[in-house]
Design an enzyme around this catalytic site. Structure first.
Site, PDB file in Angstrom:
ATOM      1  N   TYR A   1       3.170  -1.883   2.502  1.00  0.00           N
ATOM      2  CA  TYR A   1       3.039  -2.423   1.144  1.00  0.00           C
ATOM      3  C   TYR A   1       4.313  -3.149   0.693  1.00  0.00           C
ATOM      4  CZ  TYR A   1      -1.181   0.453   0.534  1.00  0.00           C
ATOM      5  OH  TYR A   1      -2.425   1.021   0.661  1.00  0.00           O
TER       6      TYR A   1
ATOM      7  N   ASP B   1      -7.249   9.477  -1.970  1.00  0.00           N
ATOM      8  CA  ASP B   1      -8.534   9.188  -2.634  1.00  0.00           C
ATOM      9  C   ASP B   1      -9.654  10.000  -1.986  1.00  0.00           C
ATOM     10  OD1 ASP B   1      -7.406   7.335  -4.357  1.00  0.00           O
ATOM     11  OD2 ASP B   1      -8.993   5.843  -4.016  1.00  0.00           O
TER      12      ASP B   1
ATOM     13  N   LYS C   1       0.256   7.619  12.985  1.00  0.00           N
ATOM     14  CA  LYS C   1      -0.592   6.911  13.955  1.00  0.00           C
ATOM     15  C   LYS C   1       0.322   6.567  15.123  1.00  0.00           C
ATOM     16  CE  LYS C   1      -4.565   5.062  15.090  1.00  0.00           C
ATOM     17  NZ  LYS C   1      -5.711   5.887  15.472  1.00  0.00           N
TER      18      LYS C   1
END
Ligand code: NAD
Length: 370
Positions: free
Chosen positions: A135, A250, A190
């Site tokens: 981001y 979320d 990851k």
């Protein structure tokens, strides 16, 4: 206790209004000052994060934030979009640690999309790194796009990046939080595919040496996404990067019944915090008076605990919310047959009434779950 109040867009002003009502009955010396942010600020000042708003936030002890964003701004150049305001606040205030507890209230077990036995008693904490990762990575952009728009572009890219100090400081926060809970930390990465997350995994493992009393395990993000719906109670504290944390929190939110229930705190090294619900501006229901204000009200409880050192007042808010839920009152997002449907304002009023009843009574401070 100087609080910058930034309601933002969509349902932001509706839910923040209820949180302010709750703060007003706490009988604490809050000094609040409002400022526009997001699309609202863009429409007023041509900037989603005006200098005056940023200054107010930086000078406050804490920020109470609603939400930003609306589809009508989707065609604006990225730097002018409402979401840049929250990214800018995080960056300029150094808010690197995002705490997102996912607690399934006993009364809402039926509202979860999972079987009650999978979520009953769920109490996990997701700690998301907030100022690094893809981001904020440079370079970012697109190629062959003459007018700055994506039309005609051949390629777009964002760069995933983490530095050692960024990983170390969030790892320390996570190990310390796990120490106050059940002493289990899962670091989600990851590493099998991404260099950035092999580095993340190595640095978290190094920091672990200073916390031998905390059990650490590592999990790939795809498996973590699966485990969250398969056996969410296997987790205690999860620490992960900015993008994986965004998505997993979320997902965890829905386990608790509704994203409208989840508070969050974003903290910097000075203890300043920005407190906001985990959800967005919900343009689909804005102005209808049906948004759930509990995530924002519970964010005030986090503010009292983390920044303002008022754990008793925080416990009173949490107890009031529990009482209201136990009475059967539900906004539309958590409504189920047999319960009483409430508007945003009715839910806020009910929490205020429960708080008023509780005041004067000594509220026991529940075992802190954060
Ligand atoms: P959202 O969280 O706003 O909404 C997702 C769904 O959840 C919608 O159906 C909405 O009605 C429902 N919902 C959310 N909060 C609710 C509440 N309190 N009560 C009842 N229902 C609720 O996510 P989205 O639709 O993907 O995004 C909408 C806008 O919000 C976008 O512009 C996005 O960029 C922005 N956004 C902002 C933040 C932030 O301000 N921190 C976070 C996420 C998304």
């Amino acid at each position: 206790m100087k609080i910058a109040v930034l309601p933002g867009d969509g349902i932001g002003s509706e839910i923040v209004a209820e949180a302010l009502k709750v703060m007003a009955v706490l009988d604490l010396p809050f000094e609040t000052e409002h400022a526009p942010v997001g699309g609202t600020a863009y429409e007023l000042h041509g900037n989603p994060l005006p200098d005056a708003t940023l200054r107010l936030a930086q000078q406050a002890d804490a920020v109470l934030f609603g939400a930003v964003g609306d589809w009508k701004f989707d065609t604006l150049e990225r730097s002018l979009r409402p979401e840049q305001a929250i990214l800018g606040l995080r960056k300029h205030m150094g808010l690197f640690a995002n705490f997102r507890p996912a607690i399934c209230y006993e009364e809402l077990t039926d509202a979860s999309s999972l079987k009650p036995e999978l979520v009953a008693g769920l109490d996990i904490l997701i700690i998301r790194e907030l100022t690094g990762d893809i981001y904020f990575g440079q370079p970012r952009g697109r190629r062959v796009s003459p007018d700055g728009a994506f039309k005609g572009a051949e390629e777009a890219f964002d760069t995933m990046r983490y530095s050692r100090p960024e990983i170390e400081r969030i790892a320390h926060v996570a190990f310390q939080a796990a120490r106050k809970r059940n002493k289990r930390l899962t670091s989600v990465d990851k590493a099998n595919v991404l260099e950035t997350f092999q580095f993340w995994k190595d640095v978290v493992t190094e920091v672990h040496a200073q916390y031998p009393d905390v059990a650490l395990d590592h999990m790939y993000v795809d498996n973590a996404a699966m485990q969250l719906v398969k056996a969410p109670k296997r987790f205690d504290v999860i620490v992960t990067g900015n993008m994986f944390g965004d998505i997993l929190s979320d997902e965890a939110a829905m386990l608790t019944g509704s994203i409208g229930m989840l508070p969050s705190a974003s903290l910097n090294a000075k203890g300043q915090g920005l407190y906001e619900p985990s959800h967005g501006s919900a343009p689909d229901i804005a102005g209808k008076g049906i948004a759930n204000p509990l995530a924002t009200i519970l964010s005030v409880a986090m503010m009292l605990k983390f920044t303002l050192n008022q754990p008793e007042a925080a416990a009173r808010i949490e107890a009031a919310v529990k009482q209201v839920l136990a009475s059967g009152l539900r906004t539309a997002d958590i409504w189920s047959a047999g319960s009483t449907r409430a508007s945003t304002r009715e839910m806020g009023d009910a929490v205020v009434a429960a708080l008023a009843k509780l005041s004067g009574l000594k509220t026991t401070i529940a075992k802190t779950t954060l």
